[in-house]
Enzyme design. Structure first.
Site, PDB file in Angstrom:
ATOM      1  CG  HIS A  67     -33.133  95.460 -65.265  1.00 41.73           C
ATOM      2  ND1 HIS A  67     -33.865  94.554 -65.989  1.00 41.73           N
ATOM      3  CD2 HIS A  67     -33.558  95.386 -63.979  1.00 41.73           C
ATOM      4  CE1 HIS A  67     -34.716  93.938 -65.172  1.00 41.73           C
ATOM      5  NE2 HIS A  67     -34.556  94.427 -63.951  1.00 41.73           N
ATOM      6  CG  HIS A  69     -30.183  94.814 -70.163  1.00 43.55           C
ATOM      7  ND1 HIS A  69     -30.656  93.614 -70.618  1.00 43.55           N
ATOM      8  CD2 HIS A  69     -31.029  95.196 -69.165  1.00 43.55           C
ATOM      9  CE1 HIS A  69     -31.752  93.272 -69.929  1.00 43.55           C
ATOM     10  NE2 HIS A  69     -32.000  94.217 -69.044  1.00 43.55           N
ATOM     11  CG  HIS A  84     -29.936  92.349 -65.489  1.00 43.99           C
ATOM     12  ND1 HIS A  84     -30.685  92.191 -64.349  1.00 43.99           N
ATOM     13  CD2 HIS A  84     -30.789  92.248 -66.534  1.00 43.99           C
ATOM     14  CE1 HIS A  84     -31.942  91.984 -64.690  1.00 43.99           C
ATOM     15  NE2 HIS A  84     -32.035  92.009 -66.014  1.00 43.99           N
ATOM     16  CG  HIS A  92     -31.766  90.359 -60.581  1.00 45.73           C
ATOM     17  ND1 HIS A  92     -31.582  91.465 -61.368  1.00 45.73           N
ATOM     18  CD2 HIS A  92     -33.008  90.469 -60.064  1.00 45.73           C
ATOM     19  CE1 HIS A  92     -32.686  92.191 -61.344  1.00 45.73           C
ATOM     20  NE2 HIS A  92     -33.568  91.614 -60.551  1.00 45.73           N
ATOM     21  CG  HIS A 101     -26.991  91.808 -61.890  1.00 44.41           C
ATOM     22  ND1 HIS A 101     -28.166  91.317 -62.408  1.00 44.41           N
ATOM     23  CD2 HIS A 101     -26.207  90.738 -61.605  1.00 44.41           C
ATOM     24  CE1 HIS A 101     -28.092  89.996 -62.448  1.00 44.41           C
ATOM     25  NE2 HIS A 101     -26.921  89.619 -61.955  1.00 44.41           N
ATOM     26  CG  ASP A 104     -29.877  94.134 -60.598  1.00 42.50           C
ATOM     27  OD1 ASP A 104     -29.960  93.976 -61.832  1.00 42.50           O
ATOM     28  OD2 ASP A 104     -29.541  93.226 -59.813  1.00 42.50           O
ATOM     29  CG  HIS A 142     -37.571  93.678 -68.328  1.00 44.61           C
ATOM     30  ND1 HIS A 142     -37.176  92.600 -69.073  1.00 44.61           N
ATOM     31  CD2 HIS A 142     -36.435  94.327 -67.970  1.00 44.61           C
ATOM     32  CE1 HIS A 142     -35.846  92.594 -69.155  1.00 44.61           C
ATOM     33  NE2 HIS A 142     -35.368  93.640 -68.494  1.00 44.61           N
ATOM     34  NE  ARG A 165     -33.744  91.483 -72.713  1.00 46.41           N
ATOM     35  CZ  ARG A 165     -32.445  91.263 -72.816  1.00 46.41           C
ATOM     36  NH1 ARG A 165     -31.744  91.888 -73.762  1.00 46.41           N
ATOM     37  NH2 ARG A 165     -31.817  90.445 -71.991  1.00 46.41           N
TER      38      ARG A 165
HETATM   39 CU   LIG Z   1     -33.539  94.023 -67.836  1.00 44.95          CU
HETATM   40 ZN   LIG Z   2     -30.017  92.153 -62.497  1.00 47.10          ZN
END
Ligand SMILES: [Cu+2]
Ligand SMILES: [Zn+2]
Ligand SMILES: *[C@@H]1O[C@H](CO)[C@@H](O)[C@H](O)[C@H]1NC(C)=O
Length: 174
Positions: A67, A69, A84, A92, A101, A104, A142, A165
Site C-alpha cells: 500500500h 500510506h 492507507h 479499503h 483507498h 490500495d 505487510h 508492517r
Molecule cells: Cu498498508
Molecule cells: Zn486501504
C-alpha cells in the site's frame, strides 16, 4: 499579424506537448526494522497510469499487502507512516474496485526464495500534482495477505487484514 498569431499558437501547442510528455519518476528504497526485508521499487508516470516495477527480498513466501500510506514519516519506523492514503474517504478495497483507498495497490507475491517481483500499472495513484499524488508519502509491505476488503474481519474495510508492517520506504523524486 496573422502570421504572428499563428506562430504564437503553434509555439503554445509545442510547449504543451513537451510539458505533458515530461515523464515523472519516483523511487522507494525499502527498509525493515530487523533488516531482513529490503528492496527497491521504481514508479513511472505514463498516460495510462503509474507503472510500478521492482523487487522485494527477504519476505515469507506468498502474498503480502502492498500500500501507499499517507505520511512519509519514518521517525517511529513504519508505524508513523499512518494509515492507507485515502484522500477521498473511501473504504479499503482491491486496486480494480471503485471503492478503494487511493493507496490500495493489492498484494505482491513472494516466491519460495522470498523474492517478490513487482510489475503493476495503477490508474489511480499519480506522480502529477493533484489529490492523488503519492510523492513524499510511504510504501508499506505487510506480513500477511491483503484480503482486498472481502475477508469479513473487523479490519478488512480499513487495512485489508494484512497484518504487521515488515518494510517501508519514502516515495522520493527520481
Ligand atoms: Cu498498508
Ligand atoms: Zn486501504
Ligand atoms: C536483502 O535481503 C536479503 C534477504 O534477507 C539478504 O540476503 C540481502 O543480503 C539483503 N541485502 C542487503 C543489501 O541488505
Amino acid at each position: 499579424m496573422i502570421m504572428f498569431i499563428v506562430f504564437i499558437v503553434l509555439l503554445f501547442n509545442l510547449m504543451n506537448v513537451l510539458l505533458k510528455k515530461k515523464t515523472n519518476e519516483a523511487i522507494v528504497v525499502l527498509v525493515s526494522p530487523d533488516q531482513a526485508v529490503n528492496g527497491t521499487i521504481k514508479f513511472k508516470q505514463t498516460d495510462d497510469g503509474v507503472v510500478i516495477e521492482g523487487e522485494v527480498l527477504g519476505l515469507t513466501p506468498g502474498k503480502h499487502g502492498f500500500h501507499v500510506h499517507g505520511k512519509g514519516d519514518l521517525s517511529d519506523g513504519c508505524t508513523s507512516t499512518g494509515s492507507h492514503f485515502n484522500p477521498f474517504n473511501k473504504d479499503h478495497g482491491s486496486p480494480d474496485s471503485e471503492n478503494r483507498h487511493v493507496g490500495d495497490l493489492g498484494n505482491i507475491v513472494a516466491d519460495d526464495k522470498g523474492v517478490a517481483k513487482i510489475q503493476i500499472t495503477d490508474k489511480i495513484i499519480s506522480l502529477r500534482s493533484g489529490d492523488t499524488n503519492i510523492l513524499g508519502r510511504a510504501i508499506v509491505v505487510h506480513s500477511g495477505e491483503d484480503d482486498l476488503g472481502r475477508g469479513g474481519h473487523d479490519d478488512s474495510l480499513t487495512t485489508g487484514h494484512a497484518g504487521g508492517r515488515v518494510a517501508c520506504g519514502i516515495i522520493g523524486i527520481l
